[in-house]
Write a protein that holds these residues in place. Structure first.
Motif, mmCIF file in Angstrom:
data_model
loop_
_atom_site.group_PDB
_atom_site.id
_atom_site.type_symbol
_atom_site.label_atom_id
_atom_site.label_comp_id
_atom_site.label_asym_id
_atom_site.label_seq_id
_atom_site.Cartn_x
_atom_site.Cartn_y
_atom_site.Cartn_z
ATOM 1 N N PHE A 47 -77.459 17.423 -15.887
ATOM 2 C CA PHE A 47 -77.696 18.597 -15.050
ATOM 3 C C PHE A 47 -78.985 19.277 -15.498
ATOM 4 N N VAL A 48 -79.791 19.714 -14.529
ATOM 5 C CA VAL A 48 -81.028 20.416 -14.843
ATOM 6 C C VAL A 48 -80.957 21.870 -14.364
ATOM 7 N N ALA A 49 -80.675 22.045 -13.088
ATOM 8 C CA ALA A 49 -80.667 23.406 -12.532
ATOM 9 C C ALA A 49 -79.869 23.420 -11.233
ATOM 10 N N ALA A 50 -79.395 24.599 -10.864
ATOM 11 C CA ALA A 50 -78.682 24.769 -9.596
ATOM 12 C C ALA A 50 -78.954 26.167 -9.059
ATOM 13 N N VAL A 51 -78.845 26.290 -7.762
ATOM 14 C CA VAL A 51 -79.066 27.581 -7.108
ATOM 15 C C VAL A 51 -77.984 27.776 -6.049
ATOM 16 N N SER A 52 -77.575 29.003 -5.905
ATOM 17 C CA SER A 52 -76.472 29.309 -4.990
ATOM 18 C C SER A 52 -76.912 29.266 -3.535
ATOM 19 N N TRP A 53 -75.946 29.383 -2.659
ATOM 20 C CA TRP A 53 -76.158 29.342 -1.218
ATOM 21 C C TRP A 53 -77.210 30.363 -0.768
ATOM 22 N N THR A 54 -77.148 31.563 -1.314
ATOM 23 C CA THR A 54 -78.085 32.601 -0.911
ATOM 24 C C THR A 54 -79.382 32.568 -1.693
ATOM 25 N N GLY A 55 -79.387 31.809 -2.779
ATOM 26 C CA GLY A 55 -80.569 31.793 -3.638
ATOM 27 C C GLY A 55 -80.562 32.887 -4.686
ATOM 28 N N ALA A 56 -79.501 33.690 -4.711
ATOM 29 C CA ALA A 56 -79.468 34.845 -5.615
ATOM 30 C C ALA A 56 -79.060 34.472 -7.031
ATOM 31 N N ASP A 59 -78.767 28.682 -12.308
ATOM 32 C CA ASP A 59 -78.256 28.263 -13.603
ATOM 33 C C ASP A 59 -79.105 27.098 -14.087
ATOM 34 N N TYR A 60 -79.271 27.012 -15.411
ATOM 35 C CA TYR A 60 -80.151 26.013 -15.987
ATOM 36 C C TYR A 60 -79.505 25.353 -17.201
ATOM 37 N N GLU A 61 -79.861 24.122 -17.406
ATOM 38 C CA GLU A 61 -79.504 23.426 -18.639
ATOM 39 C C GLU A 61 -80.308 24.068 -19.769
ATOM 40 N N ASP A 62 -79.719 24.159 -20.939
ATOM 41 C CA ASP A 62 -80.341 24.911 -22.029
ATOM 42 C C ASP A 62 -81.746 24.428 -22.375
ATOM 43 N N SER A 63 -81.956 23.127 -22.368
ATOM 44 C CA SER A 63 -83.250 22.604 -22.835
ATOM 45 C C SER A 63 -84.401 22.897 -21.873
ATOM 46 N N VAL A 64 -84.098 23.308 -20.650
ATOM 47 C CA VAL A 64 -85.169 23.592 -19.693
ATOM 48 C C VAL A 64 -85.333 25.081 -19.418
ATOM 49 N N LYS A 65 -84.441 25.895 -19.960
ATOM 50 C CA LYS A 65 -84.545 27.336 -19.724
ATOM 51 C C LYS A 65 -85.902 27.859 -20.188
ATOM 52 N N GLY A 66 -86.516 28.678 -19.348
ATOM 53 C CA GLY A 66 -87.825 29.223 -19.668
ATOM 54 C C GLY A 66 -88.972 28.331 -19.248
ATOM 55 N N ARG A 67 -88.681 27.078 -18.916
ATOM 56 C CA ARG A 67 -89.722 26.143 -18.494
ATOM 57 C C ARG A 67 -89.548 25.696 -17.044
ATOM 58 N N VAL A 68 -88.338 25.788 -16.547
ATOM 59 C CA VAL A 68 -88.030 25.314 -15.198
ATOM 60 C C VAL A 68 -87.515 26.483 -14.366
ATOM 61 N N THR A 69 -87.975 26.551 -13.137
ATOM 62 C CA THR A 69 -87.506 27.575 -12.212
ATOM 63 C C THR A 69 -87.103 26.913 -10.905
ATOM 64 N N ILE A 70 -85.872 27.183 -10.484
ATOM 65 C CA ILE A 70 -85.396 26.671 -9.207
ATOM 66 C C ILE A 70 -85.399 27.809 -8.202
ATOM 67 N N THR A 71 -85.909 27.554 -7.027
ATOM 68 C CA THR A 71 -85.933 28.551 -5.971
ATOM 69 C C THR A 71 -85.470 27.915 -4.670
ATOM 70 N N ARG A 72 -85.035 28.753 -3.778
ATOM 71 C CA ARG A 72 -84.488 28.258 -2.515
ATOM 72 C C ARG A 72 -85.043 29.075 -1.368
ATOM 73 N N ASP A 73 -85.578 28.391 -0.401
ATOM 74 C CA ASP A 73 -86.038 29.022 0.829
ATOM 75 C C ASP A 73 -84.973 28.765 1.878
ATOM 76 N N THR A 74 -84.133 29.760 2.114
ATOM 77 C CA THR A 74 -83.009 29.550 3.029
ATOM 78 C C THR A 74 -83.466 29.382 4.466
ATOM 79 N N SER A 75 -84.600 29.956 4.814
ATOM 80 C CA SER A 75 -85.077 29.807 6.195
ATOM 81 C C SER A 75 -85.570 28.395 6.457
ATOM 82 N N GLU A 76 -86.085 27.737 5.430
ATOM 83 C CA GLU A 76 -86.585 26.374 5.570
ATOM 84 C C GLU A 76 -85.597 25.330 5.061
ATOM 85 N N GLU A 77 -84.461 25.781 4.553
ATOM 86 C CA GLU A 77 -83.458 24.883 3.972
ATOM 87 C C GLU A 77 -84.114 23.948 2.948
#
Length: 126
Positions: A47-56, A59-77
């Motif tokens: 597991f690396v990262a996950a984002v909720s339905w709304t994008g709000a 969650d991140y795997e410990d080894s990537v925290k601070g280096r990886v950012t997951i974002t979600r554009d709900t309008s563009e899916e």
């Protein structure tokens, strides 16, 4: 049915950055979480990262925290994973995942009913 199409990835030197994208299509009217899993040949998926339905919520795997950012554009899916300060140990095939459930866990990709993208190779050289 959800279809996931990935883009991005490639070869980068240690300390560099890459961005992965994943566009979802199909039955997207129900709440679904999205995420990223990586796998090295011969090893367990991770597991690396996950984002909720709304994008709000993220969650991140410990080894990537601070280096990886997951974002979600709900309008563009579409979900993005920005990876900075990459290390050789980040080398893997990265898979976009989606799960038709509103909860973050089990993480997308860890249930038999979840959907997977085609995979993107990320290679980080010394």
């Amino acid at each position: 049915q959800i279809q996931l199409v990935q883009s991005g990835g490639g070869l980068v030197q240690a300390g560099g950055s890459l961005r992965l994208s994943c566009a979802a299509s199909g039955c997207t009217v129900s709440p679904y979480t999205m995420g990223w899993i990586r796998q090295v040949l011969g090893k367990e998926r991770e597991f690396v990262a996950a984002v909720s339905w709304t994008g709000a919520t993220e969650d991140y795997e410990d080894s990537v925290k601070g280096r990886v950012t997951i974002t979600r554009d709900t309008s563009e899916e579409t979900v993005y994973q920005q990876m900075n300060s990459l290390k050789p140990e980040d080398t893997a095939v990265y898979y976009c995942t989606a799960a038709l459930r509103p909860t973050m866990t089990p993480y997308p990709g860890y249930s038999a009913d979840d959907w997977w993208g085609q995979g993107s190779q990320v290679t980080v050289s010394e």
